[in-house]
Design a protein around this motif. Structure first.
Motif, mmCIF file in Angstrom:
data_model
loop_
_atom_site.group_PDB
_atom_site.id
_atom_site.type_symbol
_atom_site.label_atom_id
_atom_site.label_comp_id
_atom_site.label_asym_id
_atom_site.label_seq_id
_atom_site.Cartn_x
_atom_site.Cartn_y
_atom_site.Cartn_z
ATOM 1 N N MET B 1 -5.060 -0.864 -8.166
ATOM 2 C CA MET B 1 -3.852 -0.125 -8.547
ATOM 3 C C MET B 1 -2.675 -1.078 -8.236
ATOM 4 S SD MET B 1 -2.555 3.470 -6.904
ATOM 5 C CE MET B 1 -4.248 4.122 -6.876
ATOM 6 N N ASP B 2 -1.646 -1.002 -9.339
ATOM 7 C CA ASP B 2 -0.715 -2.011 -8.885
ATOM 8 C C ASP B 2 0.717 -1.432 -8.202
ATOM 9 O OD1 ASP B 2 2.088 -1.831 -10.776
ATOM 10 O OD2 ASP B 2 0.238 -1.215 -11.947
ATOM 11 N N GLN B 3 1.420 -2.160 -7.750
ATOM 12 C CA GLN B 3 2.237 -1.363 -6.679
ATOM 13 C C GLN B 3 3.336 -0.232 -7.396
ATOM 14 O OE1 GLN B 3 3.690 -1.679 -3.650
ATOM 15 N NE2 GLN B 3 1.892 -3.102 -3.110
ATOM 16 N N MET B 4 3.638 -0.436 -8.689
ATOM 17 C CA MET B 4 4.575 0.396 -9.256
ATOM 18 C C MET B 4 3.822 1.935 -9.340
ATOM 19 S SD MET B 4 7.068 -1.137 -8.859
ATOM 20 C CE MET B 4 8.119 0.497 -9.485
ATOM 21 N N ASP B 5 2.401 1.821 -9.567
ATOM 22 C CA ASP B 5 1.681 3.144 -10.073
ATOM 23 C C ASP B 5 1.372 3.864 -8.719
ATOM 24 O OD1 ASP B 5 0.788 3.678 -12.329
ATOM 25 O OD2 ASP B 5 -1.144 3.407 -12.014
ATOM 26 N N CYS B 6 1.746 3.455 -7.313
ATOM 27 C CA CYS B 6 1.707 3.935 -6.201
ATOM 28 C C CYS B 6 2.608 4.699 -5.711
ATOM 29 C CB CYS B 6 0.910 2.828 -5.398
ATOM 30 S SG CYS B 6 0.805 3.644 -3.581
ATOM 31 N N GLY B 7 2.444 6.007 -5.569
ATOM 32 C CA GLY B 7 3.777 6.936 -4.817
ATOM 33 C C GLY B 7 3.690 6.605 -3.429
ATOM 34 N N VAL B 8 2.599 6.954 -2.783
ATOM 35 C CA VAL B 8 2.621 7.000 -1.593
ATOM 36 C C VAL B 8 1.315 6.035 -0.863
ATOM 37 C CG1 VAL B 8 2.480 8.295 0.844
ATOM 38 C CG2 VAL B 8 3.510 9.081 -1.162
ATOM 39 N N GLU B 9 1.628 5.133 -0.060
ATOM 40 C CA GLU B 9 0.223 4.345 0.450
ATOM 41 C C GLU B 9 0.572 4.600 2.144
ATOM 42 O OE1 GLU B 9 -0.294 0.331 -0.572
ATOM 43 O OE2 GLU B 9 -1.945 0.283 0.550
ATOM 44 N N PHE B 10 -0.806 4.966 2.755
ATOM 45 C CA PHE B 10 -0.943 4.801 4.063
ATOM 46 C C PHE B 10 -1.723 3.664 4.381
ATOM 47 C CE2 PHE B 10 -0.171 8.985 6.729
ATOM 48 C CZ PHE B 10 0.987 9.464 5.793
ATOM 49 N N ARG B 11 -1.376 2.862 5.321
ATOM 50 C CA ARG B 11 -2.113 1.631 5.710
ATOM 51 C C ARG B 11 -2.596 1.944 7.178
ATOM 52 N NH1 ARG B 11 1.070 -3.356 3.023
ATOM 53 N NH2 ARG B 11 0.732 -2.649 0.911
ATOM 54 N N ASN B 12 -3.629 2.175 7.382
ATOM 55 C CA ASN B 12 -4.278 2.546 8.751
ATOM 56 C C ASN B 12 -3.385 3.139 9.738
ATOM 57 O OD1 ASN B 12 -6.317 1.923 10.880
ATOM 58 N ND2 ASN B 12 -5.711 -0.015 11.467
ATOM 59 N N GLY B 66 0.542 1.464 12.301
ATOM 60 C CA GLY B 66 0.034 1.502 10.790
ATOM 61 C C GLY B 66 1.376 1.334 10.174
ATOM 62 N N GLN B 67 1.243 1.503 8.639
ATOM 63 C CA GLN B 67 2.346 1.279 7.882
ATOM 64 C C GLN B 67 2.432 2.327 6.558
ATOM 65 O OE1 GLN B 67 1.574 -2.921 6.812
ATOM 66 N NE2 GLN B 67 3.600 -3.320 7.057
ATOM 67 N N ILE B 68 3.558 2.793 6.222
ATOM 68 C CA ILE B 68 3.655 3.801 5.126
ATOM 69 C C ILE B 68 4.471 3.104 4.151
ATOM 70 C CG2 ILE B 68 4.443 6.043 4.302
ATOM 71 C CD1 ILE B 68 3.946 7.204 7.336
ATOM 72 N N ILE B 69 4.074 3.067 2.867
ATOM 73 C CA ILE B 69 4.643 2.365 1.697
ATOM 74 C C ILE B 69 4.955 3.413 0.570
ATOM 75 C CG2 ILE B 69 4.676 0.394 0.057
ATOM 76 C CD1 ILE B 69 3.812 -0.635 2.945
ATOM 77 N N MET B 70 6.281 3.304 0.220
ATOM 78 C CA MET B 70 6.492 4.357 -0.642
ATOM 79 C C MET B 70 7.277 3.864 -1.879
ATOM 80 S SD MET B 70 7.421 7.783 1.284
ATOM 81 C CE MET B 70 8.079 8.833 0.096
ATOM 82 N N GLY B 71 6.760 3.813 -3.029
ATOM 83 C CA GLY B 71 7.400 3.340 -4.139
ATOM 84 C C GLY B 71 7.550 1.651 -3.816
ATOM 85 N N GLY B 72 6.678 0.999 -3.249
ATOM 86 C CA GLY B 72 6.777 -0.374 -2.934
ATOM 87 C C GLY B 72 7.527 -0.982 -1.913
ATOM 88 N N LYS B 73 8.045 0.315 -1.090
ATOM 89 C CA LYS B 73 9.027 -0.269 0.114
ATOM 90 C C LYS B 73 8.317 0.409 1.392
ATOM 91 C CE LYS B 73 13.092 0.949 0.219
ATOM 92 N NZ LYS B 73 14.392 1.573 -0.310
ATOM 93 N N GLU B 74 8.460 -0.295 2.349
ATOM 94 C CA GLU B 74 8.049 0.023 3.554
ATOM 95 C C GLU B 74 8.790 1.099 4.137
ATOM 96 O OE1 GLU B 74 6.782 -2.391 6.898
ATOM 97 O OE2 GLU B 74 6.637 -0.754 7.940
#
Lengths: 736, 351
Positions: B1-12, B66-74
């Protein structure tokens, strides 16, 4: 996302810079800071920070500017952790630098001997901090808080961060610092040398700790006097208050409710010693009772009422209404369904009352006892009015400072005992009950109907409470009446002379002349109380908001310090202010500001408690919903929380105003001829035996305060909630 | 999945309440992604950490790690106002002192939108959720369903990148619940919204989701499409939580075939030889009058209108079976054979 994330930072950097440029840096003696604004670029005393630093040789002041400069670099760094380094570094360097220099360099050069030895005498001195220094320190504090927020503390919210940090700084500066400085004074000998035994020499004697009265001697030590009186008063007020609350909530008809409400309001709007004065008119040497006894049985009038008995009765009258208000809230909070459940489980009304109702009141009883105890040990007015030879700690402290002895060390040592008593009871109350509370004020309506009291209990309540209420009314009536007769006990001619003496108006050459002797103190009191009330309510509610709605490290400590002002007797706070704020960097003695600050921090717990109680009833998801809708924490506070908190706001405003108007113990040390207050004026009249004027003044105060309270209620107005009027959002009366 | 396609990402992401380091973790290091324009449901029993996850997306809680990324931004340490998210609360949290229009336009006003523009957009949003003509009412003067619509309009009007729902239907009655469920789904698809949706109701999750994340005890138990989750649960917990299932111990042989009593199952995934467990949905059993398959005796039955519930005594123990066949009714004591259908049977890890 269209907001500039650095807007607040820019604003505070500008504020810090302006504080260096447009206002005088140091406190101005004898006049207000705004009247010397034209002279900020010149003058030794009136110059701004820049001039003081560069032209007047106080180069250390530049450290604040350096801090602001470092923080300004943060503007060029992307928002986030990287920015936090610059903000924290700048804020802390400026803040600590200014504070260190402030404490190290005083009115006579170096403040500490070893600095003199190390660096030699310093030619330049410093005055107390003024508006410029204060604004700069505030800006640096807020900028440091922004730095913490950018590191992810306080959930990244700059407003919360700066509110917590600024409130903590205020609490430390105006409660922790003065109180610890004053208490530290107990360990200094006359020559200013630190010694553990100093405190023992001052208070480790018969006059303080003697117990001879138990063995038939003349008197006990003041410490025991205070302790016994406080325990007796606390127990008495708790019992009476509970009885009144039970009667009001569970037994009395609607006809008694109005007088009960008035009785509950009386101690808020009357100075604490009014009751003492009323009692003197009844039982004093020239009082009605003694005169009747002399007339009927030829018993020689004596001063039998003066002493521990008189003080105890006066305190019962003065503080029972406070216990009543606390217990009334607690009785209301007992869920009727619990009593109904007990009754369906085969308990009769008496058993239900003993096994369910009373145990549920326990936390409230402890709270009422604590409040009564602290009110009693802090009380200054009643002991001084009806105490006679009976002395307590608060009066002893007063005479140690004000009397011929002028012994600061002794005052500080006695303050230790008072503080330890208060903190002990505070600790015992917290330890015993912890946070346990059985009151069940939930959003859900409890459909049950409160159980009627068992007949035996009801009969007891009727037998005690109604005579007590009648007695209260009589005492107050006598207090009022005293203002309208020539000389109580000798000449009962009705007269308005006393009112004329105090509040006379004359038409002179240049118009109206405030000829009465009391006008000056009345205006001062109104002004200072009026200034302090909104500040108390505002800061109190802000702290309540932070305590109720935010999570951060050190929250427990924050709460403890905020409530500490409640446990510290007013006398101790007053002594602390006069001992701590008479030298730079904070030099306030003799000003009106110190009285305002004393009012504010003495009454802060009232605001905090009113706010905390109200927040508990406001659904947290309302705040969160507002935050989710892109409102900042500050916007949420103003648009959502405050409109829903109007009742609490009114309560906090009314209480802090009224308490500021009627307080004696804390401010009696701080008044000057220029800043005389109503209460201290009255105490002075009483001291001269001038009861007429004193009582006339009390009458005016009570009427005036009732009007002001009505006015505040009118101004703040009703809350708009639609049909849920009888719902859960009724502001409870805070304890105190 | 590329960055722009991702609404919310939870990292650990992990979360601990309070500052005491010995306190248990509410969320124990979860990682997942919510694709743009999809509706992802976080499902789990109460106390599993699902609401904590939602509140961390919202910015109402800060993760412990951990980190939360939304729309490619932390956005890990940013507050809710600095993220482009909206949330609909379980209690709706309508401001009781503001009328409907003021409630809906509140977020716009706080973002500095001009008054007229805010009014226009608020009315538009209200029309979008089908609530017209109630602008001046206070929340206390609305029914539960209407309040729900106001809350929805209030969240929608900000055109958030991510819209969050916290058990939005739990305060409604059964009929209204179905109606609102369909409406939320339709609105999401029409406007192409990215939605995170928390619920404990598996049928609600199956009905609305593009992706379901099942959480248990602070961890993600399994994630996948509704069909994957229902048909192929890979653990006992998920099998039990996503609808009813019975678990049987079984043996896998070297060829990958699984023996369940006399029945032979060909699992969808490779299974190592040895002891396994088989999860069977009650509707996966087929009843054969001719007695072929697993022999069973009917001991109990109940008629539920659209189907029958049977209990059979077998060598595997008592079986719970759902049969849609309303014409051929079995009697107590009937001897039948039971076989398994292709769907509703899965081999799960040993717990």
């Amino acid at each position: 996302m269209n907001k500039n994330p650095n807007k607040a930072l820019v604003w505070w950097l500008a504020a810090g810079l302006l504080a260096y440029l447009v206002v005088p840096w140091y406190a101005i003696q004898d006049t207000a800071w705004y009247s010397v604004l034209p002279q900020v670029w010149s003058g030794l005393e009136t110059a701004n920070g820049i001039v003081q630093a560069l032209a007047n040789g106080r180069a250390w002041l530049l450290v604040g500017l350096l801090g602001l400069g470092i923080a300004a670099v943060g503007l060029r760094v992307p928002v986030g952790r990287a920015q936090s380094h610059w903000l924290l570094a700048g804020g802390l360097i400026g803040l600590l630098g200014l504070l260190a220099s402030g404490f190290a360099i005083g009115a006579r050069g170096w403040s500490f001997e070893y600095l003199n030895a190390q660096f030699g005498e310093l030619a330049i001195n410093q005055f107390g901090i003024g508006i410029g220094a204060f604004a700069t320190l505030l800006a640096l504090t807020v900028i440091s808080a922004f730095g913490l927020a950018r590191r992810g503390y306080f959930k990244g919210d700059q407003f919360i961060a700066s509110a917590v940090v600024s409130c903590s700084a205020l609490l430390v500066l105006f409660i922790v610092f003065p109180v610890s400085k004053a208490l530290y004074g107990a360990f200094l000998t006359e020559d200013g040398i630190w010694s553990v035994t100093a405190i023992y020499e001052r208070i480790g004697n018969e006059r303080v700790w003697g117990l001879s009265c138990l063995a038939g001697g003349v008197r006990c030590g003041v410490a025991w006097n205070t302790l016994f009186l406080a325990l007796a008063s606390a127990a008495g007020t708790t019992v009476l208050g509970t009885m009144m609350a039970l009667l009001a909530e569970r037994s009395a008809g609607p006809r008694v409710q109005a007088p009960l409400r008035v009785v509950a309001l009386l101690p808020i709007i009357t100075p604490p010693f009014v009751v003492g004065l009323g009692l003197i008119l009844l039982f004093g040497r020239a009082g009605i009772v003694n005169q009747l006894l002399e007339y009927a049985f030829a018993i020689e009038p004596t001063r039998w009422f003066y002493g521990v008995l008189g003080v105890w009765i006066a305190q019962l009258f003065a503080f029972t209404p406070i216990a009543f208000m606390i217990m009334r809230g607690v009785v209301q909070g007992v869920a009727p369904s619990l009593e109904e459940a007990a009754q369906t489980l085969r308990a009769d009304r008496r058993q239900t009352f003993l096994t369910i109702t009373l145990p549920l009141l326990k936390p409230g009883l402890a709270n009422a006892f604590l409040v009564g105890f602290i009110e009693s040990i802090a009380d200054f007015g009643n002991p001084v009015v009806v105490g006679g030879q009976f002395s307590v700690l608060s009066t002893d402290i007063f005479f140690a400072i004000v009397g011929a002895q002028y012994d600061q060390g002794r005052a500080a040592s006695l303050a230790w005992i008072l503080t330890v008593f208060a903190l002990l009871v505070f600790a015992i109350q917290r330890g015993l009950l912890g946070k346990q509370s059985y009151t069940t004020v939930s959003g859900k309506g409890d459909a049950g109907i409160a159980m009627a009291l068992p007949d035996s209990v009801r009969r007891l309540l009727n037998a005690v409470v109604y005579p007590w209420l009648a007695f209260t009314v009589i005492v107050y009536l006598f207090a009022f009446a005293g203002g309208f007769v020539q000389t109580w006990g000798r000449d009962y001619t009705l007269t308005l002379t006393h009112f004329k003496t105090a509040f006379g108006l004359e038409w002179g050459q240049f118009g109206l002349i405030w000829a009465g002797t009391a006008w000056n103190s009345l205006f001062t009191t109104l002004k200072l109380a009026g200034i302090s009330a909104p500040m108390t309510a505002g800061v109190g509610l802000l702290i309540a908001y932070l305590l109720a709605r935010t999570e951060f490290k050190g929250r427990g400590l924050f709460e403890f310090v905020a409530l500490l002002a409640f446990a510290i007797p007013g006398t101790v706070l007053g002594v602390s202010y006069i001992l701590a704020f008479n030298v730079p960097p904070v030099e306030l003695t003799g000003t009106g500001l110190i009285i305002v600050l004393c009012f504010m921090f003495r009454n802060l717990p009232v605001g905090v408690r009113a706010g905390t109680a109200a927040f508990k009833q406001l659904d947290k998801s309302l705040d969160e919903a507002s935050l989710m809708l892109r409102a900042s924490a500050a916007q949420t506070l103003f648009h959502v929380v405050l409109p829903l908190l109007k009742p609490a706001l009114v309560a906090a405003l009314v209480y802090s105003f009224a308490r500021a108007m009627t307080t004696v113990s804390a401010v009696i040390f701080l008044v000057t001829a220029e800043n005389e207050l109503a209460t201290t004026y009255i105490i002075g009249r009483v001291g001269n035996g001038d009861y007429g004027v004193a009582l006339a003044y009390c009458t005016v105060l009570i009427i005036l305060m009732s009007l002001v309270i009505a006015l505040i209620q009118l101004l703040v107005g009703e809350r708009r909630l639609g049909r849920r009027k009888s719902g859960a959002l009724v502001a409870p009366l805070p304890a105190l | 999945m590329d960055q722009m396609d991702c609404g919310v990402e939870f990292r650990n992401i992990s979360k601990r309440y309070g500052s005491d380091p010995s306190a248990p973790l509410a969320v124990k290091g979860v990682s997942f992604e919510i694709r743009k324009g999809t509706l992802t449901t976080i499902l789990g029993p109460s106390g599993c950490g699902k609401t904590t996850v939602l509140r961390m997306i919202a910015g109402l809680e800060t993760p412990t790690g951990g980190q939360i990324i939304m729309g490619g931004k932390e956005v890990t340490t940013l507050g809710p106002a600095d993220r482009n998210v909206s949330m609909m609360f379980q209690s709706y949290a309508l401001f009781p002192h503001m009328n409907v229009l003021e409630n809906v336009s509140y977020g716009l006003k706080m973002s500095g939108v001009a008054k007229e523009e805010a009014r226009r957009r608020a009315s538009e949003a209200l029309a979008n959720v089908g609530l017209v003509g109630y602008d001046q009412r206070l929340p206390s003067e609305l029914s539960g369903g209407q309040q729900q619509r106001v809350a929805l309009a209030r969240a929608l009007v900000l055109e958030p990148a991510v819209l969050l729902f916290d058990e939005p239907l739990s305060n409604l009655d059964a009929r209204l619940r179905r109606e609102m469920r369909e409406e939320i789904r339709a609105l999401q698809q029409r406007l192409g919204l990215t939605v995170a949706y928390v619920t404990h109701d598996q049928s609600e999750a199956l009905a609305v989701s593009d992706l379901i994340i099942v959480m248990n005890d602070g961890l993600i138990a399994q994630s996948g499409t509704p069909q994957q989750m229902y048909e192929y649960p890979d653990s006992e917990f998920v099998a039990g939580f996503m609808g009813e299932a019975m678990l049987f111990p079984a043996q896998a042989d070297a060829d990958g075939a699984v023996h369940l009593g006399p029945l032979l199952i060909a699992p969808k995934q490779r299974v190592a030889a040895g002891a396994v467990k088989v999860a069977v949905r009650p509707e996966a059993w087929q009843i054969n009058r001719d007695g072929s398959g697993l022999a069973g005796t009917l001991v109990k039955f109940a008629y539920l209108g659209s189907f029958f519930e049977y209990s059979f005594e077998t060598v595997l123990g008592r079986l719970f079976v759902v049969s849609p066949d309303l014409t051929d009714v079995l009697e107590i004591g009937a001897q039948v054979g039971l076989t398994l259908a292709d769907h509703g049977v899965s081999v799960v890890r040993m717990a």
